[in-house]
Design a protein around this motif. Structure first.
Motif, PDB file in Angstrom:
ATOM      1  N   PRO A 271      -5.260 -15.771   1.504  1.00  0.00           N
ATOM      2  CA  PRO A 271      -5.117 -14.461   2.140  1.00  0.00           C
ATOM      3  C   PRO A 271      -3.894 -14.438   3.063  1.00  0.00           C
ATOM      4  CG  PRO A 271      -6.702 -15.769   3.353  1.00  0.00           C
ATOM      5  CD  PRO A 271      -6.201 -16.633   2.227  1.00  0.00           C
ATOM      6  N   PHE A 272      -3.399 -13.243   3.365  1.00  0.00           N
ATOM      7  CA  PHE A 272      -2.360 -13.127   4.383  1.00  0.00           C
ATOM      8  C   PHE A 272      -2.483 -11.804   5.141  1.00  0.00           C
ATOM      9  CE2 PHE A 272      -0.150 -12.238   0.211  1.00  0.00           C
ATOM     10  CZ  PHE A 272       0.130 -10.887   0.370  1.00  0.00           C
ATOM     11  N   VAL A 273      -1.823 -11.770   6.295  1.00  0.00           N
ATOM     12  CA  VAL A 273      -1.709 -10.519   7.048  1.00  0.00           C
ATOM     13  C   VAL A 273      -0.354  -9.932   6.703  1.00  0.00           C
ATOM     14  CG1 VAL A 273      -1.414  -9.520   9.349  1.00  0.00           C
ATOM     15  CG2 VAL A 273      -3.217 -11.205   8.948  1.00  0.00           C
ATOM     16  N   ALA A 274      -0.336  -8.647   6.340  1.00  0.00           N
ATOM     17  CA  ALA A 274       0.924  -7.997   5.974  1.00  0.00           C
ATOM     18  C   ALA A 274       1.308  -6.974   7.034  1.00  0.00           C
ATOM     19  CB  ALA A 274       0.778  -7.316   4.623  1.00  0.00           C
ATOM     20  N   LEU A 275       2.545  -7.083   7.494  1.00  0.00           N
ATOM     21  CA  LEU A 275       3.121  -6.026   8.332  1.00  0.00           C
ATOM     22  C   LEU A 275       3.989  -5.163   7.425  1.00  0.00           C
ATOM     23  CD1 LEU A 275       3.860  -4.697  11.102  1.00  0.00           C
ATOM     24  CD2 LEU A 275       5.806  -6.270  11.165  1.00  0.00           C
ATOM     25  N   LEU A 276       3.527  -3.923   7.189  1.00  0.00           N
ATOM     26  CA  LEU A 276       4.301  -2.987   6.369  1.00  0.00           C
ATOM     27  C   LEU A 276       5.041  -2.070   7.315  1.00  0.00           C
ATOM     28  CD1 LEU A 276       1.582  -1.998   3.742  1.00  0.00           C
ATOM     29  CD2 LEU A 276       3.496  -3.563   3.440  1.00  0.00           C
ATOM     30  N   VAL A 277       6.337  -2.151   7.296  1.00  0.00           N
ATOM     31  CA  VAL A 277       7.087  -1.441   8.316  1.00  0.00           C
ATOM     32  C   VAL A 277       8.331  -0.799   7.701  1.00  0.00           C
ATOM     33  CG1 VAL A 277       8.216  -3.594   9.082  1.00  0.00           C
ATOM     34  CG2 VAL A 277       7.951  -1.706  10.687  1.00  0.00           C
ATOM     35  N   SER A 278       8.299   0.549   7.660  1.00  0.00           N
ATOM     36  CA  SER A 278       9.380   1.273   6.985  1.00  0.00           C
ATOM     37  C   SER A 278       9.574   2.622   7.666  1.00  0.00           C
ATOM     38  CB  SER A 278       9.011   1.481   5.515  1.00  0.00           C
ATOM     39  OG  SER A 278       7.941   2.407   5.425  1.00  0.00           O
ATOM     40  N   GLY A 279      10.356   3.484   7.026  1.00  0.00           N
ATOM     41  CA  GLY A 279      10.582   4.817   7.578  1.00  0.00           C
ATOM     42  C   GLY A 279       9.352   5.701   7.488  1.00  0.00           C
ATOM     43  N   GLY A 280       8.421   5.348   6.593  1.00  0.00           N
ATOM     44  CA  GLY A 280       7.229   6.175   6.410  1.00  0.00           C
ATOM     45  C   GLY A 280       5.952   5.516   6.897  1.00  0.00           C
ATOM     46  N   HIS A 281       5.969   4.198   7.119  1.00  0.00           N
ATOM     47  CA  HIS A 281       4.736   3.474   7.428  1.00  0.00           C
ATOM     48  C   HIS A 281       4.943   2.404   8.479  1.00  0.00           C
ATOM     49  CE1 HIS A 281       4.339   5.006   3.347  1.00  0.00           C
ATOM     50  NE2 HIS A 281       3.053   5.095   3.589  1.00  0.00           N
ATOM     51  N   THR A 282       3.930   2.206   9.306  1.00  0.00           N
ATOM     52  CA  THR A 282       3.835   1.010  10.132  1.00  0.00           C
ATOM     53  C   THR A 282       2.366   0.617  10.113  1.00  0.00           C
ATOM     54  OG1 THR A 282       5.621   1.821  11.521  1.00  0.00           O
ATOM     55  CG2 THR A 282       4.326  -0.010  12.383  1.00  0.00           C
ATOM     56  N   GLN A 283       2.044  -0.427   9.364  1.00  0.00           N
ATOM     57  CA  GLN A 283       0.647  -0.816   9.189  1.00  0.00           C
ATOM     58  C   GLN A 283       0.504  -2.331   9.229  1.00  0.00           C
ATOM     59  OE1 GLN A 283      -0.357   0.759   5.273  1.00  0.00           O
ATOM     60  NE2 GLN A 283      -1.100   2.672   6.168  1.00  0.00           N
ATOM     61  N   LEU A 284      -0.617  -2.776   9.741  1.00  0.00           N
ATOM     62  CA  LEU A 284      -1.024  -4.170   9.604  1.00  0.00           C
ATOM     63  C   LEU A 284      -2.221  -4.196   8.665  1.00  0.00           C
ATOM     64  CD1 LEU A 284      -0.644  -5.491  13.238  1.00  0.00           C
ATOM     65  CD2 LEU A 284       0.336  -6.579  11.200  1.00  0.00           C
ATOM     66  N   VAL A 285      -2.125  -4.979   7.623  1.00  0.00           N
ATOM     67  CA  VAL A 285      -3.162  -4.996   6.594  1.00  0.00           C
ATOM     68  C   VAL A 285      -3.600  -6.433   6.338  1.00  0.00           C
ATOM     69  CG1 VAL A 285      -3.713  -4.356   4.208  1.00  0.00           C
ATOM     70  CG2 VAL A 285      -2.059  -3.005   5.499  1.00  0.00           C
ATOM     71  N   ARG A 286      -4.911  -6.632   6.270  1.00  0.00           N
ATOM     72  CA  ARG A 286      -5.432  -7.926   5.853  1.00  0.00           C
ATOM     73  C   ARG A 286      -5.525  -7.914   4.333  1.00  0.00           C
ATOM     74  NH1 ARG A 286     -10.047 -11.691   7.771  1.00  0.00           N
ATOM     75  NH2 ARG A 286     -10.443 -12.788   5.833  1.00  0.00           N
ATOM     76  N   VAL A 287      -4.919  -8.898   3.687  1.00  0.00           N
ATOM     77  CA  VAL A 287      -4.866  -8.956   2.225  1.00  0.00           C
ATOM     78  C   VAL A 287      -5.589 -10.207   1.760  1.00  0.00           C
ATOM     79  CG1 VAL A 287      -3.349  -9.037   0.214  1.00  0.00           C
ATOM     80  CG2 VAL A 287      -2.643  -7.763   2.246  1.00  0.00           C
ATOM     81  N   ASP A 288      -6.765 -10.023   1.134  1.00  0.00           N
ATOM     82  CA  ASP A 288      -7.508 -11.183   0.637  1.00  0.00           C
ATOM     83  C   ASP A 288      -7.192 -11.472  -0.821  1.00  0.00           C
ATOM     84  OD1 ASP A 288      -9.268 -12.217   2.815  1.00  0.00           O
ATOM     85  OD2 ASP A 288      -9.811 -10.091   2.901  1.00  0.00           O
ATOM     86  N   ASP A 289      -6.793 -10.412  -1.517  1.00  0.00           N
ATOM     87  CA  ASP A 289      -6.416 -10.562  -2.929  1.00  0.00           C
ATOM     88  C   ASP A 289      -5.818  -9.215  -3.336  1.00  0.00           C
ATOM     89  OD1 ASP A 289      -6.096 -11.444  -5.519  1.00  0.00           O
ATOM     90  OD2 ASP A 289      -8.202 -11.991  -5.817  1.00  0.00           O
ATOM     91  N   ILE A 290      -5.309  -9.124  -4.561  1.00  0.00           N
ATOM     92  CA  ILE A 290      -4.802  -7.834  -5.022  1.00  0.00           C
ATOM     93  C   ILE A 290      -5.958  -6.833  -5.048  1.00  0.00           C
ATOM     94  CG2 ILE A 290      -3.903  -6.609  -7.031  1.00  0.00           C
ATOM     95  CD1 ILE A 290      -2.192  -9.116  -7.564  1.00  0.00           C
ATOM     96  N   GLY A 291      -5.783  -5.713  -4.381  1.00  0.00           N
ATOM     97  CA  GLY A 291      -6.824  -4.682  -4.357  1.00  0.00           C
ATOM     98  C   GLY A 291      -7.884  -4.917  -3.296  1.00  0.00           C
ATOM     99  N   ARG A 292      -7.772  -6.011  -2.536  1.00  0.00           N
ATOM    100  CA  ARG A 292      -8.746  -6.246  -1.455  1.00  0.00           C
ATOM    101  C   ARG A 292      -8.005  -6.175  -0.126  1.00  0.00           C
ATOM    102  NH1 ARG A 292     -11.846 -11.480  -2.407  1.00  0.00           N
ATOM    103  NH2 ARG A 292     -12.928 -10.779  -0.522  1.00  0.00           N
TER     104      ARG A 292
END
Lengths: 232, 345
Positions: free
Chosen positions: B129-150
């Motif tokens: 698993p990993f923690v993803a920081l999605l950071v762009s002109g449209g989004h700023t999110q922290l997401v926990r990713v356990d697998d594709i689609g989770r």
């Protein structure tokens, strides 16, 4: 005879037509904002009815516009993808010409004026002579005008014009002299893929075709007051 | 399986081919940034018009670079959302038309899922698993990713996205769109610690962000200094540095908190702001004492691109997922609604 698939989503009506051995079969939907959902099922049903697959086609045709920008791109994108995948020739057809072909003179020919609501108080406009054998001759090519600036080309039968398309809802703003030359007006007429197919067949036979990369919308209006995405 | 990926959700037309055995075979991009710069943002109608002109030549380019023919493609993936609806429709309709002509599967991909999987395009990519920081002109999110689609949304911006804040601050500094790279360049000339901007929402618990206050702070700082007769290039550089530092510090504080809260030891950063050098340096320094690792896509895959769409699509297509006859274009689409890989296609 050629096997040709035609698509048009330039207005609210979305339609797909299949021409096989001179016969044209068609499917349409008048449901608003349904083109991306219904286009492919309409195509699939037509192919199934004819017992054909896309690989059996000799060519494609599409309503190039003018019309709704988004609608034009739905058809152009879809047809571009099919044409590139099949590597087959494509015939672009004016949506206004297809709309003019909704008029079918019993015999001889009749002058037809196509007017499509272009919003912002303007209309897309073109004029044709439509013959009983469902061919047409262009008298005035696609353009964008204010209703008050519309005029008819001079023809021998100058008082027998037929008007088609949503642009005629602006009749109060259209010059009176022009209105008095009209014998009938169908303001509900819309372009239909069956007529796109009929107009495209002779062009396909003559080799008047383009390749996939040239499958582009014909917007006519190119100077919209562009606006960036709100808030961004 | 060889997948053609198509991205047209905003102002970049991207195309790529990903192969199960060989990885990324080719990718190509046309950026419209220059076309929109004069408007201070993306003009949707202009973007759509450009996509439909650029897409097919880019497809021909990647096939030619990969030495493949159209018939060598096994499936097609395209961005189905979120994004500008008219722009999305170009990729969606083209992908469906092409897939039906070639008689191969086609799948609409979630743009942000593709961003967060982009680091996996690299040879030494992260593992779940990993923690993803999605950071762009449209989004700023922290997401926990356990697998594709989770995916579990840990936090997000309650107002402006970080990239949006960069754009707005850039405008105040007289810089052109897009603001991120220009502020980063100007900040290099800035005097450290001349100004200290707040780190919004870091003093309370939680993983949400807020960047609209920084915008106001930037405006007020510029106004006060201008009234004091200090309006010069150095002032702008100092403000640019203080602004960038505040955004970077805020992101780093929340990333650290997300790693500590979840106990996950891998952080990935994706999205256009992820290309920012100061952010990368700060995050790398932040994770070291935590004995965590941070992964980034290569800079050209931080911004929108076709490679990430080809890859994300490949993972799902290979699991048997594919579109029905509807050509998908969803301007809004929550990533947490996505199915796992075991869901039927």
């Amino acid at each position: 005879m050629a096997r040709l698939l035609a698509v048009d989503t330039s207005a609210q009506r979305g339609s797909v037509a299949l021409a096989v051995d001179g016969e044209v079969i068609v499917e349409h939907s008048d449901e608003p904002r349904s083109h991306t959902r219904l286009l492919e099922p309409m195509m699939n049903r037509l192919l199934a009815r004819a017992g054909l697959s896309l690989n059996d086609l000799d060519g494609l045709a599409y309503g190039r516009g003018p019309g709704s920008f988004t609608g034009l791109r739905i058809t152009a994108g879809f047809v571009q993808g099919i044409a590139w995948g099949l590597d087959c020739p494509v015939v672009p057809v004016s949506s206004l010409a297809a709309m003019a072909l909704s008029v079918s003179p019993g015999s001889g020919s009749v002058p037809v004026a196509s007017a499509l609501d272009a919003r912002m108080g303007e209309v897309y406009w073109s004029c044709y002579r439509v013959s009983a054998d469902r061919t047409l001759q262009v008298l005035v090519d696609d353009c964008l005008l204010l209703p008050g600036d519309l005029s008819l080309p001079s023809v021998a039968d100058h008082d027998s014009w037929v008007g088609v398309g949503t642009g005629w809802q602006y009749h109060e703003a259209i010059p009176e002299a022009l209105m008095s030359a009209m014998t009938s007006i169908d303001a509900d007429a819309m372009p239909d893929a069956a007529d796109v197919a009929r107009l495209a067949l002779p062009e396909l036979a003559r080799g008047n075709t383009v390749d996939a990369a040239a499958v582009q919308p014909s917007y006519i209006r190119d100077d919209v007051g562009w606006q960036k995405t709100p808030g961004r | 399986m060889r997948v053609l990926g198509i991205e047209t959700s905003c102002d970049e037309t991207g195309v790529a081919i990903y192969d199960t055995e060989q990885g990324l075979l080719a990718h190509a991009l046309h950026s419209q940034v220059a076309a929109h710069a004069g408007y201070g943002g993306v003009v949707p109608e202009l973007a759509s018009r450009d996509h439909i002109r650029r897409l097919l030549p880019l497809c021909e380019q990647v096939l030619s670079e990969a030495g493949l023919a159209r018939r060598d493609l096994d499936a097609i993936a395209y961005t189905a959302g979120p994004g500008l609806i008219g722009a999305l429709m170009v990729g969606s309709t083209f992908a469906h038309g092409l897939a039906r002509a070639l008689d191969i599967p086609v799948l609409g991909v979630h743009h942000m899922e593709a961003h967060l999987l982009a680091p996996m395009l690299e040879p030494e990519g992260p593992d779940f698993p990993f923690v993803a920081l999605l950071v762009s002109g449209g989004h700023t999110q922290l997401v926990r990713v356990d697998d594709i689609g989770r995916y579990e949304l840990l936090g997000e911006s309650v107002d402006d996205a970080a990239g949006e804040a960069f754009d707005k601050a850039a405008r105040m500094l007289g810089l052109e769109y897009p603001g991120g790279p220009r502020i980063a360049a100007l900040a290099q000339e800035g005097t450290p610690d001349r100004f200290r901007f707040p780190r919004p929402m870091t003093n309370r618990p939680g993983l949400d962000f807020s960047f609209s206050g920084l915008k106001t702070y930037t405006r007020n700082t510029l106004r006060d200094a201008t009234e004091a007769g200090e309006a010069d290039h150095q002032l702008h550089a100092d403000v640019a540095l203080a602004f960038q530092t505040a955004v970077v510090e805020t992101l780093a504080i929340k990333c650290r908190r997300a790693l500590e809260q979840t106990g996950i030891r891998t952080l990935i950063v994706a999205g256009g702001v992820g290309a920012n050098r100061a952010l990368r340096d700060r995050l790398s320094a932040m994770v070291e004492p935590l004995e965590c690792r941070v992964f980034y896509p290569r800079p050209e895959f931080c911004t929108d691109n076709g490679a990430m769409i080809a890859f994300a699509g490949h993972e799902r297509l290979r699991a048997g997922q594919q579109d029905g006859p509807e050509m998908l274009a969803w301007p809004r689409w929550s990533m947490t609604e996505l199915p796992g890989l075991d869901a039927a296609g």
